[in-house]
Write a protein that holds these residues in place. Structure first.
Motif, short mmCIF file in Angstrom:
data_model
loop_
_atom_site.label_atom_id
_atom_site.label_comp_id
_atom_site.label_asym_id
_atom_site.label_seq_id
_atom_site.Cartn_x
_atom_site.Cartn_y
_atom_site.Cartn_z
N GLU A 1 92.08 -31.46 60.33
CA GLU A 1 92.69 -31.01 62.03
C GLU A 1 93.78 -31.92 62.79
O GLU A 1 94.91 -31.12 62.77
N THR B 1 88.74 -22.48 56.95
CA THR B 1 88.35 -21.90 58.16
C THR B 1 89.96 -21.66 58.22
O THR B 1 90.39 -20.80 59.54
N LEU B 2 91.05 -22.76 58.00
CA LEU B 2 92.57 -22.10 58.14
C LEU B 2 93.45 -21.88 57.33
O LEU B 2 94.96 -22.14 57.52
N ARG C 1 96.56 -30.75 60.81
CA ARG C 1 97.45 -29.40 61.56
C ARG C 1 98.02 -29.63 62.73
O ARG C 1 99.12 -28.78 62.74
#
Length: 313
Positions: free
Chosen positions: A145, A181-182, A148
């Motif tokens: 995360e 998930t991304l 990102r």
């Protein structure tokens, strides 16, 4: 002759009240997979908070210096020294300690002690091992995360893994789950502590956008190289960021050592490790290197900079 007889009779007499022998100082073995020069001092600080004055115990330290194949022999040395307990830092050292003894209490700092088979469960560790779950695997998703957030355009993450460290499996699994998930691709790259060059060459060939580094690898050397390669990266510990890495996040080392000292104190007082639940940290440290961000041509989000526990310039 008479003098020797008197002296021998005096030696056989019980000690006078108030002059009992001082209790034996416990000896704590410390086994480290790599050189962590700060660790013994932090452990001493944690022990002092638990009421252990300097000199009331001693540390017998052994470090593999990153050469994991040396750990079994070093663990055997601590067992042969008949230490009262072993503190093992990182999964390879913990596993080597577990194989070396089933009787001496072992207190571990490991990224995933359940997933790597060190303990049966967090609540009921079983056997002669307890300690602290450093949340190394769980933090993997957070590292994805954060990368990102800094590089919104990233599509591919390379993961530098320590090929000899069993923790690499849960470490990678958590990254892959977060990346899915991304809609991000993950490129696992196995590395050895003795020779990083093939892994770094593979890293360049696969044209990853960012890199996540497993903690048991030589962080300082990798941080410097990835900065030269102009690759945004994240790992664990302040050392990584001090050495030129862009970012790191990990459990607070101060809290980890307080938790280790708590478990170690229980063990030295006679509580079996199997009856001491594995502790879990609640504090995490985020470090950023602004100079590295500038060298990479990155503008760090102001909100991220504000959230950082320390920004190194």
């Amino acid at each position: 002759m008479r003098r020797r007889l008197i002296l021998s009779m005096l030696a056989a007499l019980p000690a006078a009240p108030g002059r009992a022998q001082a209790p034996r100082r416990p000896v704590i073995g410390v086994l480290m997979a790599r050189d962590e020069h700060f660790f013994p001092d932090l452990l001493r600080a944690g022990m002092q908070e638990r009421g252990w004055a300097e000199g009331s115990y001693s540390l017998l330290t052994r470090s593999a210096g990153g050469a994991i194949d040396r750990l079994p022999a070093l663990a055997a040395e601590l067992v042969a020294a008949n230490v009262d307990a072993i503190v093992a830092l990182q999964t390879p050292a913990a596993l080597a300690s577990k194989r070396a003894t089933q009787t001496i209490p072992i207190v571990v700092w490991s990224g995933d002690p359940v997933g790597t088979g060190l303990v049966d469960s967090v609540a009921r560790p079983g056997g002669n091992i307890t300690g602290v779950d450093g949340a190394g695997a769980a933090l993997s998703a957070k590292r994805v995360e954060l990368l990102r957030e800094i590089v919104p355009s990233m599509k591919r993450i390379a993961v530098l893994l320590n090929s000899a460290d069993p923790f690499s499996k849960p470490f990678l699994a958590q990254i892959q789950a977060a990346a899915t998930t991304l809609a991000l691709d993950v490129e696992p790259i196995g590395a050895t502590v003795a020779d990083l060059e093939p892994a770094l060459a593979a890293l360049q060939a696969r044209r990853a956008d960012t890199v996540i580094v497993q903690p048991s690898l030589p962080l300082a050397a990798i941080a410097a190289r990835l900065r030269t390669m102009r690759l945004p990266s994240i790992a664990q510990s302040r050392l990584y960021v001090e050495s030129g890495g862009l970012m790191s996040i990990g459990a607070s080392t101060a809290e980890i050592n307080r938790l280790l000292a708590f478990s170690l104190t229980q063990v030295l007082k006679g509580t079996p490790p199997r009856d001491i639940p594995v502790m879990q940290p609640s504090q995490f440290d985020l470090f950023l290197n602004l100079a590295t961000a500038k060298a990479l041509g990155l503008s760090l989000p102001p909100g991220l900079v504000q959230r950082a526990d320390e920004v190194i310039e």
